[in-house]
Design a protein around this motif. Structure first.
Motif, PDB file in Angstrom:
ATOM      1  N   HIS A  72      36.838  49.853  31.535  1.00 25.28           N
ATOM      2  CA  HIS A  72      38.061  50.243  30.836  1.00 25.28           C
ATOM      3  C   HIS A  72      39.257  49.485  31.398  1.00 25.28           C
ATOM      4  CE1 HIS A  72      35.262  53.624  30.322  1.00 25.28           C
ATOM      5  NE2 HIS A  72      35.773  53.659  29.110  1.00 25.28           N
ATOM      6  N   LEU A  73      39.958  48.794  30.525  1.00 19.40           N
ATOM      7  CA  LEU A  73      41.167  48.059  30.896  1.00 19.40           C
ATOM      8  C   LEU A  73      42.358  48.825  30.353  1.00 19.40           C
ATOM      9  CD1 LEU A  73      39.966  44.455  30.011  1.00 19.40           C
ATOM     10  CD2 LEU A  73      39.758  45.670  32.188  1.00 19.40           C
ATOM     11  N   GLU A  74      43.352  49.018  31.200  1.00 21.44           N
ATOM     12  CA  GLU A  74      44.530  49.786  30.795  1.00 21.44           C
ATOM     13  C   GLU A  74      45.793  48.957  30.971  1.00 21.44           C
ATOM     14  OE1 GLU A  74      44.232  53.283  33.258  1.00 21.44           O
ATOM     15  OE2 GLU A  74      42.886  54.244  31.832  1.00 21.44           O
ATOM     16  N   GLU A 125      48.397  39.953  36.322  1.00 17.71           N
ATOM     17  CA  GLU A 125      47.222  40.259  35.534  1.00 17.71           C
ATOM     18  C   GLU A 125      47.649  40.899  34.223  1.00 17.71           C
ATOM     19  OE1 GLU A 125      43.884  41.041  38.930  1.00 17.71           O
ATOM     20  OE2 GLU A 125      45.073  42.741  38.285  1.00 17.71           O
ATOM     21  N   ALA A 126      46.928  40.560  33.162  1.00 13.52           N
ATOM     22  CA  ALA A 126      47.264  41.090  31.847  1.00 13.52           C
ATOM     23  C   ALA A 126      46.934  42.574  31.722  1.00 13.52           C
ATOM     24  CB  ALA A 126      46.532  40.300  30.763  1.00 13.52           C
ATOM     25  N   CYS A 127      45.932  43.051  32.483  1.00 14.75           N
ATOM     26  CA  CYS A 127      45.496  44.443  32.399  1.00 14.75           C
ATOM     27  C   CYS A 127      45.203  44.967  33.805  1.00 14.75           C
ATOM     28  CB  CYS A 127      44.204  44.567  31.588  1.00 14.75           C
ATOM     29  SG  CYS A 127      44.248  43.889  29.916  1.00 14.75           S
ATOM     30  N   THR A 128      45.107  46.270  33.912  1.00 14.19           N
ATOM     31  CA  THR A 128      44.619  46.883  35.143  1.00 14.19           C
ATOM     32  C   THR A 128      43.299  47.583  34.807  1.00 14.19           C
ATOM     33  OG1 THR A 128      45.855  48.923  34.727  1.00 14.19           O
ATOM     34  CG2 THR A 128      46.925  47.250  36.095  1.00 14.19           C
ATOM     35  N   ILE A 129      42.473  47.739  35.821  1.00 14.13           N
ATOM     36  CA  ILE A 129      41.200  48.430  35.638  1.00 14.13           C
ATOM     37  C   ILE A 129      41.426  49.911  35.865  1.00 14.13           C
ATOM     38  CG2 ILE A 129      38.876  48.723  36.552  1.00 14.13           C
ATOM     39  CD1 ILE A 129      38.858  45.803  37.197  1.00 14.13           C
ATOM     40  N   ARG A 130      40.872  50.724  34.984  1.00 12.98           N
ATOM     41  CA  ARG A 130      40.984  52.178  35.133  1.00 12.98           C
ATOM     42  C   ARG A 130      40.436  52.575  36.503  1.00 12.98           C
ATOM     43  NH1 ARG A 130      37.872  56.045  31.052  1.00 12.98           N
ATOM     44  NH2 ARG A 130      39.471  55.276  29.628  1.00 12.98           N
ATOM     45  N   PRO A 131      41.171  53.405  37.225  1.00 12.18           N
ATOM     46  CA  PRO A 131      40.662  53.864  38.525  1.00 12.18           C
ATOM     47  C   PRO A 131      39.250  54.437  38.381  1.00 12.18           C
ATOM     48  CG  PRO A 131      42.929  54.548  38.234  1.00 12.18           C
ATOM     49  CD  PRO A 131      42.482  53.976  36.919  1.00 12.18           C
ATOM     50  N   PHE A 140      32.009  41.693  39.721  1.00 14.26           N
ATOM     51  CA  PHE A 140      32.473  41.093  38.493  1.00 14.26           C
ATOM     52  C   PHE A 140      33.894  40.592  38.671  1.00 14.26           C
ATOM     53  CE2 PHE A 140      35.292  44.392  36.855  1.00 14.26           C
ATOM     54  CZ  PHE A 140      34.811  45.549  37.437  1.00 14.26           C
ATOM     55  N   THR A 141      34.198  39.542  37.964  1.00 13.82           N
ATOM     56  CA  THR A 141      35.529  38.951  37.997  1.00 13.82           C
ATOM     57  C   THR A 141      36.046  38.874  36.566  1.00 13.82           C
ATOM     58  OG1 THR A 141      34.870  37.583  39.881  1.00 13.82           O
ATOM     59  CG2 THR A 141      36.855  36.924  38.708  1.00 13.82           C
ATOM     60  N   LEU A 142      37.256  39.371  36.376  1.00 14.65           N
ATOM     61  CA  LEU A 142      37.917  39.282  35.079  1.00 14.65           C
ATOM     62  C   LEU A 142      38.888  38.121  35.116  1.00 14.65           C
ATOM     63  CD1 LEU A 142      38.709  43.057  34.512  1.00 14.65           C
ATOM     64  CD2 LEU A 142      36.804  41.750  33.559  1.00 14.65           C
ATOM     65  N   HIS A 145      35.560  44.771  41.091  1.00 14.86           N
ATOM     66  CA  HIS A 145      36.500  43.843  40.484  1.00 14.86           C
ATOM     67  C   HIS A 145      37.143  43.046  41.607  1.00 14.86           C
ATOM     68  CE1 HIS A 145      39.740  42.348  37.977  1.00 14.86           C
ATOM     69  NE2 HIS A 145      40.619  42.891  38.776  1.00 14.86           N
ATOM     70  N   GLU A 146      37.070  41.724  41.531  1.00 16.11           N
ATOM     71  CA  GLU A 146      37.724  40.898  42.532  1.00 16.11           C
ATOM     72  C   GLU A 146      39.186  40.748  42.161  1.00 16.11           C
ATOM     73  OE1 GLU A 146      35.585  37.284  42.956  1.00 16.11           O
ATOM     74  OE2 GLU A 146      33.800  38.304  43.684  1.00 16.11           O
ATOM     75  N   ARG A 147      40.047  40.929  43.119  1.00 15.71           N
ATOM     76  CA  ARG A 147      41.480  40.874  42.860  1.00 15.71           C
ATOM     77  C   ARG A 147      42.104  39.671  43.572  1.00 15.71           C
ATOM     78  NH1 ARG A 147      43.692  45.400  40.622  1.00 15.71           N
ATOM     79  NH2 ARG A 147      42.262  47.112  40.456  1.00 15.71           N
ATOM     80  N   VAL A 148      43.193  39.198  43.051  1.00 12.36           N
ATOM     81  CA  VAL A 148      43.966  38.153  43.686  1.00 12.36           C
ATOM     82  C   VAL A 148      44.862  38.819  44.721  1.00 12.36           C
ATOM     83  CG1 VAL A 148      45.688  36.369  43.323  1.00 12.36           C
ATOM     84  CG2 VAL A 148      43.920  36.758  41.605  1.00 12.36           C
ATOM     85  N   TYR A 149      44.808  38.351  45.955  1.00 13.13           N
ATOM     86  CA  TYR A 149      45.603  38.952  47.010  1.00 13.13           C
ATOM     87  C   TYR A 149      47.046  38.473  46.926  1.00 13.13           C
ATOM     88  CZ  TYR A 149      41.257  40.551  48.865  1.00 13.13           C
ATOM     89  OH  TYR A 149      40.057  41.179  49.003  1.00 13.13           O
ATOM     90  N   LYS A 150      47.958  39.359  47.191  1.00 11.49           N
ATOM     91  CA  LYS A 150      49.380  39.046  47.129  1.00 11.49           C
ATOM     92  C   LYS A 150      49.769  38.153  48.303  1.00 11.49           C
ATOM     93  CE  LYS A 150      49.527  41.742  43.644  1.00 11.49           C
ATOM     94  NZ  LYS A 150      49.100  41.179  42.425  1.00 11.49           N
TER      95      LYS A 150
END
Length: 182
Positions: free
Chosen positions: A79-81, A42-48, A177-179, A3-8
């Motif tokens: 899984h999105l949590e 982000e609207a959701c987090t990815i399950r670890p 993958f990118t959400l 999952h690609e994340r946006v860096y702070k």
């Protein structure tokens, strides 16, 4: 897959400092270097554990591919949590990776794979192809837990099927993958 994340924002600042120091050590000053970005929620987090999924595809024979051209899809879930629909009501997914030149939209085998003449595709549960670098249809989110269900399949390259030159052996493919929460 990852999952690609946006860096702070602080990460960008650290990068700017590193680049500035690197430029200064070469005797050059950089007064025209700037970084821009957005801090997003982000609207959701990815399950670890779901940020790096390994999917074991079953053994398939070249004979099956010569007759059917592809395997049946093997299901997997992301899984999105902690989804918050006040931040985003829908999600899309985009897969990236090295494209198989003989099978546009499908993943090429990684270097070092023993097999050849095949590619790996991704599709929805309703068998709709999800080509590489193409944005999926939007999936409606609900507050709390959600999942994105997809399938992966193996497909023979047209020339390898025609000439019956699919090579047996172990193989791997890699994808990111990118959400996006439009």
């Amino acid at each position: 897959m990852r999952h690609e994340r946006v860096y702070k924002g602080w990460s960008c600042g650290g990068l700017a400092l590193l680049l500035t120091v690197g430029l200064a050590s070469n005797g050059h000053a950089a007064d025209n270097l700037s970084f821009k970005g957005n801090l997003v929620e982000e609207a959701c987090t990815i399950r670890p554990g779901d940020e790096a999924i390994t999917l074991e595809l079953w053994d398939i024979t070249s004979k099956h591919l010569y007759i059917n051209t592809r395997s049946q899809g093997r299901g997997f879930k992301l899984h999105l949590e902690d989804c918050d629909t006040t931040v985003g009501k829908t999600v899309t997914i985009t897969f990236g990776g090295t494209e198989n030149p003989a099978l546009p939209g499908l993943l090429a085998l990684d270097g070092g794979s023993g097999a050849s003449g095949i590619g790996v595709g991704i599709e929805t549960l309703s068998d709709k192809p999800l080509p590489l670098n193409a944005v999926s249809d939007e999936q409606v989110l609900s507050d709390g837990s959600n999942s994105i269900e997809l399938k992966a399949y193996v497909q023979g390259e047209p020339n390898a099927i025609r000439d019956q030159t699919i090579e047996h052996g172990a193989y791997t493919v890699s994808s990111t993958f990118t959400l996006d929460y439009p």
